[in-house]
Design a protein around this motif. Structure first.
Motif, PDB file in Angstrom:
ATOM      1  N   CYS A  10     -43.557   7.267  64.667  1.00 39.46           N
ATOM      2  CA  CYS A  10     -42.469   8.735  64.238  1.00 39.46           C
ATOM      3  C   CYS A  10     -41.889   9.075  63.767  1.00 39.46           C
ATOM      4  O   CYS A  10     -42.044  10.195  63.422  1.00 39.46           O
ATOM      5  CB  CYS A  10     -41.779   8.724  65.716  1.00 39.46           C
ATOM      6  SG  CYS A  10     -42.966   8.934  67.357  1.00 39.46           S
ATOM      7  N   THR A  11     -41.030   7.674  63.211  1.00 42.76           N
ATOM      8  CA  THR A  11     -40.178   8.459  61.877  1.00 42.76           C
ATOM      9  C   THR A  11     -41.015   8.563  60.796  1.00 42.76           C
ATOM     10  O   THR A  11     -40.208   9.203  59.310  1.00 42.76           O
ATOM     11  CB  THR A  11     -39.821   7.238  61.338  1.00 42.76           C
ATOM     12  OG1 THR A  11     -38.411   7.193  62.436  1.00 42.76           O
ATOM     13  CG2 THR A  11     -38.528   7.321  60.116  1.00 42.76           C
ATOM     14  N   GLY A  12     -42.216   7.405  60.460  1.00 45.05           N
ATOM     15  CA  GLY A  12     -42.623   7.952  59.246  1.00 45.05           C
ATOM     16  C   GLY A  12     -43.636   8.569  59.051  1.00 45.05           C
ATOM     17  O   GLY A  12     -43.612   9.707  58.107  1.00 45.05           O
ATOM     18  N   SER A  13     -44.011   9.068  60.146  1.00 42.71           N
ATOM     19  CA  SER A  13     -44.564  10.175  60.217  1.00 42.71           C
ATOM     20  C   SER A  13     -43.905  11.715  60.008  1.00 42.71           C
ATOM     21  O   SER A  13     -44.422  13.243  59.602  1.00 42.71           O
ATOM     22  CB  SER A  13     -45.998  10.729  61.390  1.00 42.71           C
ATOM     23  OG  SER A  13     -45.219  10.166  62.830  1.00 42.71           O
ATOM     24  N   ALA A  14     -43.052  12.067  60.622  1.00 46.12           N
ATOM     25  CA  ALA A  14     -41.949  13.064  60.958  1.00 46.12           C
ATOM     26  C   ALA A  14     -41.774  13.101  59.290  1.00 46.12           C
ATOM     27  O   ALA A  14     -41.575  14.329  58.822  1.00 46.12           O
ATOM     28  CB  ALA A  14     -41.152  13.079  61.731  1.00 46.12           C
ATOM     29  N   LEU A  15     -41.750  11.941  58.468  1.00 49.23           N
ATOM     30  CA  LEU A  15     -40.687  11.997  57.402  1.00 49.23           C
ATOM     31  C   LEU A  15     -41.782  12.268  56.131  1.00 49.23           C
ATOM     32  O   LEU A  15     -41.310  13.401  55.612  1.00 49.23           O
ATOM     33  CB  LEU A  15     -40.296  10.430  57.001  1.00 49.23           C
ATOM     34  CG  LEU A  15     -39.758  10.366  55.397  1.00 49.23           C
ATOM     35  CD1 LEU A  15     -38.607  11.834  55.508  1.00 49.23           C
ATOM     36  CD2 LEU A  15     -39.016   9.529  55.046  1.00 49.23           C
ATOM     37  N   ALA A  16     -43.284  11.975  56.168  1.00 49.92           N
ATOM     38  CA  ALA A  16     -44.039  13.155  55.865  1.00 49.92           C
ATOM     39  C   ALA A  16     -44.336  14.337  56.404  1.00 49.92           C
ATOM     40  O   ALA A  16     -44.399  14.786  55.089  1.00 49.92           O
ATOM     41  CB  ALA A  16     -45.591  12.060  56.324  1.00 49.92           C
ATOM     42  N   CYS A 317     -35.331   3.118  56.447  1.00 46.94           N
ATOM     43  CA  CYS A 317     -34.833   3.966  57.690  1.00 46.94           C
ATOM     44  C   CYS A 317     -35.766   3.667  59.228  1.00 46.94           C
ATOM     45  O   CYS A 317     -36.210   2.948  58.711  1.00 46.94           O
ATOM     46  CB  CYS A 317     -35.081   5.437  57.374  1.00 46.94           C
ATOM     47  SG  CYS A 317     -37.156   5.832  57.318  1.00 46.94           S
ATOM     48  N   GLY A 318     -35.340   4.496  59.653  1.00 47.30           N
ATOM     49  CA  GLY A 318     -36.025   4.278  61.218  1.00 47.30           C
ATOM     50  C   GLY A 318     -35.319   4.372  62.471  1.00 47.30           C
ATOM     51  O   GLY A 318     -34.029   4.214  62.620  1.00 47.30           O
ATOM     52  N   ASP A 319     -35.874   3.972  63.320  1.00 48.12           N
ATOM     53  CA  ASP A 319     -34.687   3.513  65.208  1.00 48.12           C
ATOM     54  C   ASP A 319     -33.580   3.262  65.103  1.00 48.12           C
ATOM     55  O   ASP A 319     -32.367   2.662  65.466  1.00 48.12           O
ATOM     56  CB  ASP A 319     -35.476   3.740  66.117  1.00 48.12           C
ATOM     57  CG  ASP A 319     -36.161   2.919  66.404  1.00 48.12           C
ATOM     58  OD1 ASP A 319     -36.299   2.725  65.393  1.00 48.12           O
ATOM     59  OD2 ASP A 319     -36.788   2.704  67.442  1.00 48.12           O
ATOM     60  N   GLY A 320     -34.187   1.884  63.652  1.00 49.60           N
ATOM     61  CA  GLY A 320     -32.909   1.183  64.207  1.00 49.60           C
ATOM     62  C   GLY A 320     -31.314   1.455  63.081  1.00 49.60           C
ATOM     63  O   GLY A 320     -30.585   0.936  63.393  1.00 49.60           O
TER      64      GLY A 320
END
Length: 350
Positions: A10-16, A317-320
Motif C-alpha cells: 500500500c505505501t509503495g503503490s500509493a507513493l507511486a 518509509c512505510g507503516d513502520g
C-alpha cells in the motif's frame, strides 16, 4: 530522473500514484516487488479449480479497511478515487466480537480482493512493475544509488525508496554503510506482530449456518479471527474461509515451515473446535506465514519516513514510520512525497 520504489504494497503503490499525479518533472518510476503481485500485507491469493469446484480467491492479509474520522477528510481524495473506480465498497457484513469503534469509522471491502487497492495505484502511476524481483544490495555511487536485485541485475537510480519492513531493510547488503548507529537503532526499535493465515475452501453448495461475516475469537489458544471471505465480498462461489491465528500461537510456532503438515493440521483442528459445523471434507488451500504482520511499535512520533544522513537519495518509509492500516500507509506516502518534492526542487535550482 529515475526513481526506484522497493515494495508494491500500500505505501509503495500509493507513493507511486502520488509522484505521478503531483510531480511536474518527467520521472521514470520503477517498482521492485519480491512476490508475484501487488498488495503486500493486503494480498489476495487466487486458486485454480479443483475437486471441490470452481476457482476462488481470498484476502489472506488485511480483511477490511477501517477509515477513522481523523483521516476521512485528509484522505478523502484517495477514498473517492477507490470508490468511484469500484475498487472499494462499504462493508455491510456483521463482524461479531469486534471492539466498538472509538470514533466514527467507515469500513470498506473490495469485491476484487484488497490487493486491488495497490494494483489500482500502480496502474495509475504508470510505473514499471517488476515482480519476483527482490532488492538484495544497495550502495552509494557518485551518480546516485546502485541497486542490485536477486536476479543479478543492477541499475543506477537517482532515488531509491524502501517501503519494506524495518528488519528487511536492516538485512540488505550495503545498508550498513548508509546508516549510522543512531539510525540503525531507530529501525531496530520497530517491532511487528506475527500470525499464520489459513485459507479454507468449503464444499460446493454448503452455506455456513451463521449470520456473521467475520468473527473475533477470544477463547481459543490458536484462532483469533475468522472471515467468510466469499460472503464478505459478495461472491457467488463456493464458500471460503480465511483464518488468522493469534500472535502468541504464531510466535510459538514462528520457525516452523508454513507447509508443515503438522502445523496446518493443528490450526485446522482448532478451527473445527471454534466452528463445529465445518464440513470435514473442507479443503485447506494454503497456509501463509506473516512474520511481519502489523506494526506493534512504530518509530517514535510517527514521522512517516526518514532520510539517512549519508545521502539525500535514499528514503525509508512505510507503516513502520506511521501505523498499520491503509491510512497509515497513505500518510507515510504523503509525507515521503513532501520531502521528495522539496529535494527535487532543490536539485532543479542547483
Amino acid at each position: 530522473m529515475k526513481i526506484l520504489i522497493i515494495g508494491a504494497g500500500c505505501t509503495g503503490s500509493a507513493l507511486a500514484h502520488i509522484i505521478k499525479k503531483c510531480s511536474s518533472r518527467e520521472i521514470a518510476l520503477t517498482i521492485w516487488e519480491k512476490s508475484a503481485g501487488c498488495g503486500g500485507r493486503m494480498a489476495t491469493s487466487r486458486f485454480p479449480a479443483d475437486s471441490l469446484g470452481e476457482s476462488c480467491s481470498l484476502d489472506i492479509g488485511a480483511q477490511y479497511i477501517s477509515n477513522v474520522e481523523k483521516y476521512q477528510q485528509a484522505h478523502a481524495d484517495f477514498y473517492e478515487d477507490l470508490k468511484s473506480s469500484s475498487v472499494l465498497t462499504r462493508m455491510t457484513g456483521e463482524v461479531e466480537g469486534a471492539l466498538p469503534d472509538a470514533s466514527p469509522t467507515q469500513h470498506y471491502i473490495s469485491s476484487k480482493g484488497l490487493s486491488a487497492i495497490a494494483k489500482h495505484f500502480v496502474a495509475q502511476s504508470g510505473a514499471e512493475l517488476c515482480v519476483k524481483t527482490r532488492l538484495d544490495s544497495i550502495r552509494l555511487d557518485s551518480n546516485g544509488l546502485m541497486a542490485t536485485a536477486n536476479t543479478g541485475n543492477s541499475a543506477l537510480f537517482d532515488y531509491v525508496i524502501l517501503t519494506i519492513p524495518a528488519p528487511q531493510i536492516l538485512a540488505l547488503s550495503g545498508i550498513d554503510s548508509l546508516l549510522d548507529s543512531t539510525e540503525k537503532s531507530l529501525l531496530e526499535g520497530v517491532s511487528y506482530s506475527s500470525r499464520f493465515a489459513l485459507a479454507v475452501k468449503l464444499p460446493a453448495g454448503f452455506t455456513p449456518p451463521v449470520s456473521w461475516t467475520g468473527l473475533y475469537v477470544t477463547d481459543n489458544p490458536c484462532v483469533r479471527f475468522i472471515c467468510i471471505d466469499s460472503k464478505k465480498r459478495g461472491l457467488a462461489t463456493s464458500s471460503t474461509l480465511l483464518v488468522h491465528t493469534g500472535v502468541p500461537y504464531a510466535l510459538k510456532n514462528l520457525e516452523r515451515d508454513k507447509e508443515d503438515a503438522g502445523l496446518i493440521e493443528d490450526i485446522f483442528t482448532h478451527v473445527q473446535q471454534v466452528l463445529p459445523w465445518l464440513p470435514t471434507e473442507s479443503k485447506v488451500l494454503r497456509c501463509h506465514k506473516w512474520r511481519y504482520s502489523q506494526v506493534h511499535h512504530a518509530i517514535h512520533g510517527e514521522p512517516g519516513y526518514f532520510n539517512p544522513k549519508s545521502t539525500s537519495n535514499l528514503l525509508l518509509c512505510g507503516d513502520g514510520f506511521t501505523h498499520s492500516n491503509l491510512d497509515g500507509c497513505i500518510s507515510s506516502a504523503l509525507k515521503t512525497w513532501t520531502y521528495l518534492e522539496s529535494s527535487l526542487q532543490g536539485s532543479t535550482r542547483q
